[in-house]
Each structure stands twice: as structure tokens, then as C-alpha cells.
Motif scaffolding. Structure first.
Motif, PDB file in Angstrom:
ATOM      1  N   LEU A   5       0.483  -1.078   0.227  1.00  0.00           N
ATOM      2  CA  LEU A   5       0.068   0.051   0.140  1.00  0.00           C
ATOM      3  C   LEU A   5       0.784   1.133  -0.513  1.00  0.00           C
ATOM      4  N   TYR A   6       0.102   2.384  -0.176  1.00  0.00           N
ATOM      5  CA  TYR A   6       0.709   3.914  -0.827  1.00  0.00           C
ATOM      6  C   TYR A   6      -0.016   4.990   0.077  1.00  0.00           C
ATOM      7  N   HIS A   7       1.281   5.601   0.811  1.00  0.00           N
ATOM      8  CA  HIS A   7       0.595   7.197   1.623  1.00  0.00           C
ATOM      9  C   HIS A   7       1.526   8.021   1.504  1.00  0.00           C
ATOM     10  N   ARG A   8       0.498   9.113   0.476  1.00  0.00           N
ATOM     11  CA  ARG A   8       1.299  10.080   0.065  1.00  0.00           C
ATOM     12  C   ARG A   8       1.648  11.410   0.925  1.00  0.00           C
ATOM     13  N   SER A  35      -3.815   3.788  -0.025  1.00  0.00           N
ATOM     14  CA  SER A  35      -3.925   3.830  -1.630  1.00  0.00           C
ATOM     15  C   SER A  35      -3.658   2.181  -1.919  1.00  0.00           C
ATOM     16  N   ASP A  36      -3.897   1.565  -2.204  1.00  0.00           N
ATOM     17  CA  ASP A  36      -3.146   0.868  -2.920  1.00  0.00           C
ATOM     18  C   ASP A  36      -3.191   0.758  -4.415  1.00  0.00           C
ATOM     19  N   ARG A  37      -2.646   1.664  -4.964  1.00  0.00           N
ATOM     20  CA  ARG A  37      -1.820   2.271  -5.890  1.00  0.00           C
ATOM     21  C   ARG A  37      -1.181   3.699  -5.920  1.00  0.00           C
ATOM     22  N   PRO A  38       0.131   3.688  -6.313  1.00  0.00           N
ATOM     23  CA  PRO A  38       0.688   4.418  -6.269  1.00  0.00           C
ATOM     24  C   PRO A  38       1.271   5.977  -6.947  1.00  0.00           C
ATOM     25  N   ASP A  39       0.222   6.041  -7.450  1.00  0.00           N
ATOM     26  CA  ASP A  39      -0.491   7.039  -8.749  1.00  0.00           C
ATOM     27  C   ASP A  39      -1.460   7.434  -8.680  1.00  0.00           C
ATOM     28  N   ASP A  40      -2.173   7.104  -7.058  1.00  0.00           N
ATOM     29  CA  ASP A  40      -3.965   7.970  -6.721  1.00  0.00           C
ATOM     30  C   ASP A  40      -3.636   9.408  -6.566  1.00  0.00           C
ATOM     31  N   PRO A  41      -4.801   9.883  -7.663  1.00  0.00           N
ATOM     32  CA  PRO A  41      -4.613  11.860  -8.005  1.00  0.00           C
ATOM     33  C   PRO A  41      -6.031  12.138  -6.653  1.00  0.00           C
ATOM     34  N   ASN A  42      -6.185  10.876  -6.241  1.00  0.00           N
ATOM     35  CA  ASN A  42      -6.666  11.569  -5.328  1.00  0.00           C
ATOM     36  C   ASN A  42      -5.805  12.088  -4.570  1.00  0.00           C
ATOM     37  N   GLY A  43      -4.445  11.258  -4.142  1.00  0.00           N
ATOM     38  CA  GLY A  43      -3.771  11.321  -3.125  1.00  0.00           C
ATOM     39  C   GLY A  43      -2.759  12.858  -3.367  1.00  0.00           C
ATOM     40  N   LEU A  44      -3.243  13.997  -4.483  1.00  0.00           N
ATOM     41  CA  LEU A  44      -2.001  15.002  -4.600  1.00  0.00           C
ATOM     42  C   LEU A  44      -2.105  15.812  -3.694  1.00  0.00           C
ATOM     43  N   ASP A  45      -2.968  16.471  -3.046  1.00  0.00           N
ATOM     44  CA  ASP A  45      -3.897  17.474  -1.991  1.00  0.00           C
ATOM     45  C   ASP A  45      -2.934  16.993  -0.898  1.00  0.00           C
ATOM     46  N   TYR A  46      -2.577  16.008  -0.784  1.00  0.00           N
ATOM     47  CA  TYR A  46      -1.627  15.581   0.528  1.00  0.00           C
ATOM     48  C   TYR A  46      -0.105  15.641   0.498  1.00  0.00           C
ATOM     49  N   GLY A  47       0.332  15.739  -0.940  1.00  0.00           N
ATOM     50  CA  GLY A  47       2.108  16.054  -0.534  1.00  0.00           C
ATOM     51  C   GLY A  47       2.347  15.003  -2.195  1.00  0.00           C
ATOM     52  N   ASP A  48       3.557  15.560  -2.059  1.00  0.00           N
ATOM     53  CA  ASP A  48       4.312  15.463  -3.304  1.00  0.00           C
ATOM     54  C   ASP A  48       5.315  13.798  -3.114  1.00  0.00           C
ATOM     55  N   GLU A  63     -12.408   0.929   3.012  1.00  0.00           N
ATOM     56  CA  GLU A  63     -12.417   2.054   3.490  1.00  0.00           C
ATOM     57  C   GLU A  63     -13.632   1.982   1.958  1.00  0.00           C
ATOM     58  N   GLN A  64     -13.094   1.535   0.652  1.00  0.00           N
ATOM     59  CA  GLN A  64     -13.888   2.725  -0.625  1.00  0.00           C
ATOM     60  C   GLN A  64     -12.982   1.962  -1.976  1.00  0.00           C
ATOM     61  N   ILE A  65     -14.015   1.387  -2.315  1.00  0.00           N
ATOM     62  CA  ILE A  65     -13.703   0.924  -3.842  1.00  0.00           C
ATOM     63  C   ILE A  65     -13.666   1.890  -4.677  1.00  0.00           C
ATOM     64  N   LEU A  66     -13.065   3.068  -5.339  1.00  0.00           N
ATOM     65  CA  LEU A  66     -13.790   3.760  -6.213  1.00  0.00           C
ATOM     66  C   LEU A  66     -14.227   3.849  -7.668  1.00  0.00           C
ATOM     67  N   PRO A  67     -14.220   4.042  -8.464  1.00  0.00           N
ATOM     68  CA  PRO A  67     -14.673   3.646  -9.676  1.00  0.00           C
ATOM     69  C   PRO A  67     -14.028   2.731 -10.742  1.00  0.00           C
ATOM     70  N   ARG A  68     -12.980   3.123 -10.427  1.00  0.00           N
ATOM     71  CA  ARG A  68     -12.110   2.818 -11.678  1.00  0.00           C
ATOM     72  C   ARG A  68     -10.870   1.558 -10.749  1.00  0.00           C
ATOM     73  N   GLY A  69     -11.376   1.432  -9.918  1.00  0.00           N
ATOM     74  CA  GLY A  69     -11.385   0.296  -8.893  1.00  0.00           C
ATOM     75  C   GLY A  69     -10.043   0.567  -7.805  1.00  0.00           C
ATOM     76  N   GLU A  70      -9.261   1.580  -7.823  1.00  0.00           N
ATOM     77  CA  GLU A  70      -8.293   1.704  -6.675  1.00  0.00           C
ATOM     78  C   GLU A  70      -9.484   1.589  -5.683  1.00  0.00           C
ATOM     79  N   LYS A  71      -8.574   0.695  -4.627  1.00  0.00           N
ATOM     80  CA  LYS A  71      -8.782   0.264  -3.167  1.00  0.00           C
ATOM     81  C   LYS A  71      -7.771   1.542  -2.393  1.00  0.00           C
ATOM     82  N   HIS A  72      -9.071   2.030  -1.281  1.00  0.00           N
ATOM     83  CA  HIS A  72      -8.678   2.673  -0.060  1.00  0.00           C
ATOM     84  C   HIS A  72      -8.885   1.865   1.656  1.00  0.00           C
TER      85      HIS A  72
END
Length: 86
Positions: A5-8, A35-48, A63-72
């Protein structure tokens, strides 16, 4: 089974996390989000900077599965161990 998993966050916080091999939560829930994806576009507000961890599935709550399949997932900070940080 382990999950990769990945944390931004920002670069300064990432350096502190990796140096200390621990994390604290700034979320009102007290949990840490991953997130299960390192390139999570939802995480951009949290840092680089992205930190990766390998965690036992038993300490991760889906907690959630987004429509494109990303899991949080959320994890309690007390469940993280130094060897989880990759």
C-alpha cells in the motif's frame, strides 16, 4: 496475506516517517489512510511524496473502492511496525 500500500505526504514528513519507521495520524478518525495505487490522483492534495508499506491484510480495513477500481484502506497507527516500511 500482505498488501503493498501507499501513503502520500510531503517530502519533509516522508523523511521523518522513514527515519523513525512510524506514522501518526492527522485525520480526525485517528486512522492512517493508504491506497493500493502509488499514482492515486485523489492523494495529490496531500503531498508530492509517496511512502510504500507492506502490511498484513489483517490490520487493514477496506474503506472504499473507487469506480476505477482503486482501493482505499485505513490502519491504526499502533498496528504499524518498523518492518512494514519498504
Amino acid at each position: 496475506m500482505d498488501l503493498l500500500l501507499y501513503h502520500r505526504t510531503d517530502s519533509e514528513a516522508a523523511a521523518a516517517i522513514l527515519a523513525g519507521r512510524h506514522m501518526i495520524s492527522h485525520d480526525p478518525s485517528g486512522l492512517i489512510w493508504f491506497s493500493d495505487r502509488p499514482d492515486d490522483p485523489n492523494g495529490l492534495d496531500y503531498g508530492d511524496t509517496v511512502i510504500s508499506v507492506r502490511l498484513p491484510a489483517s490490520i487493514c480495513r477496506l474503506e472504499q473502492i473507487l469506480p476505477r477500481g482503486e482501493k482505499h484502506y485505513t490502519v491504526r497507527p499502533d498496528d504499524l511496525r518498523p518492518h512494514h516500511f519498504t
